[in-house]
Scaffold this motif. Structure first.
Motif, short mmCIF file in Angstrom:
data_model
loop_
_atom_site.label_atom_id
_atom_site.label_comp_id
_atom_site.label_asym_id
_atom_site.label_seq_id
_atom_site.Cartn_x
_atom_site.Cartn_y
_atom_site.Cartn_z
N SER A 190 0.82 -1.20 0.00
CA SER A 190 0.00 0.00 0.00
C SER A 190 0.87 1.26 0.00
N TYR A 191 1.91 1.26 0.83
CA TYR A 191 2.83 2.40 0.89
C TYR A 191 3.50 2.63 -0.46
N GLU B 186 -3.19 8.26 2.98
CA GLU B 186 -3.62 8.00 1.61
C GLU B 186 -4.99 8.60 1.33
N TYR C 276 1.01 4.11 -2.92
CA TYR C 276 0.80 5.52 -2.57
C TYR C 276 1.90 6.38 -3.21
N TYR D 45 -4.47 12.31 0.68
CA TYR D 45 -3.91 12.55 -0.65
C TYR D 45 -4.95 12.31 -1.74
N SER D 46 -5.83 11.36 -1.52
CA SER D 46 -6.81 10.99 -2.55
C SER D 46 -7.86 12.07 -2.80
N ILE E 167 -3.62 5.20 -6.21
CA ILE E 167 -3.97 5.61 -4.84
C ILE E 167 -5.20 4.88 -4.33
#
Length: 256
Positions: free
Chosen positions: A79-80, A126, A83, A129-130, A102
């Motif tokens: 996931s990181y 996340e 991202y 950011y999304s 993302i």
């Protein structure tokens, strides 16, 4: 009690995680050692080369790691990585790929059962950011959700700097006309006061502190608090002497 429990959890991860991955087919033990540094290096290399292939390669390796036996820490780093891949695609003006990456990163953590403090903090980061890929009408709901996830991270571990960094970062980027800017200083100061890792472990996250310094300096510049901006610039450079994020702010410290 929660903090003590987390120490035990981290210690147990450090002791048992590597053997648990043995037997998988792509050298998982070596690959996950220092995984954050590998992802971060690939991210900057991809930006430098205007080509996301190096970062995408790590994402694909993490997919292979997780193919046969699901492991929460592998899912976290997948996931990181995605991202960071989204940020990279966005910088390369590949917005469709950025959006896809993302939301895949978020989905990976949302579906994870038994999330811990680090999972909640990354998920909140996340989600924040999304917001740039979401319709304006849903952003307030996403904001509430990410704040809730930060609180869950803090409840699980009150010393998790990444949760405070995300709260400060989201408030930094929220326009003041929409209620932003009220907790930036408080949350970022809290973030930089905490350790990146309470127990050194190359398999676990340490991100956030450098970014917190960068945003705090930018906040003080925005508010024309020059002495404080200079103070935290010097402190940040001392702690992160190779940081491009912080060093590039030097020119902004000159009062106009």
């Amino acid at each position: 009690m929660k903090t003590t429990a987390l120490y035990v959890f981290i210690l147990s991860l450090g002791l048992v995680f590597v053997p648990a991955l043995k037997g998988q087919n792509i050298g998982s033990e070596d690959f996950l050692n220092g995984i954050q540094a590998k992802i971060d290096k690939a991210f900057y290399q991809s930006l430098k080369n205007n080509d996301a292939s190096e970062l995408k390669g790590i994402s694909e390796q993490l997919d292979k790691l997780n193919a046969n036996k699901g492991n929460k820490l592998v899912k976290y780093w997948k996931s990181y990585c995605d991202y960071n891949l989204s940020i990279c695609y966005s910088q390369l003006k590949e917005e469709k790929k950025a959006e896809k990456a993302i939301f895949e990163a978020i989905d990976k953590l949302k579906k994870m059962e038994g999330k811990n403090t680090e999972d909640y903090a990354l998920l909140a980061c996340e989600q924040s950011y999304s917001c740039q890929f979401r319709p304006g009408i849903v952003i307030p709901f996403v904001a509430e959700k990410l704040k809730s996830n930060c609180q869950l991270a803090i409840e699980a571990d009150s010393l998790n700097l990444r949760a405070y960094y995300v709260l400060g970062s989201h408030d930094f980027y929220t326009p003041e006309m929409y209620g932003g800017g009220k907790e930036v200083e408080q949350m970022l100061l809290k973030a930089i006061s905490l350790s990146s890792q309470k127990i050194k472990n190359p398999y676990l996250p340490s991100w956030g502190k450098q970014n917190a310094y960068e945003l705090l300096i930018r906040w003080y510049v925005r508010k024309e608090k020059w002495a404080l901006a200079q103070k935290y610039y010097e402190e940040g450079v001392r702690l992160f002497p190779e940081s491009y994020l912080i060093k590039k702010l030097k020119e902004k410290l000159v009062q106009e």
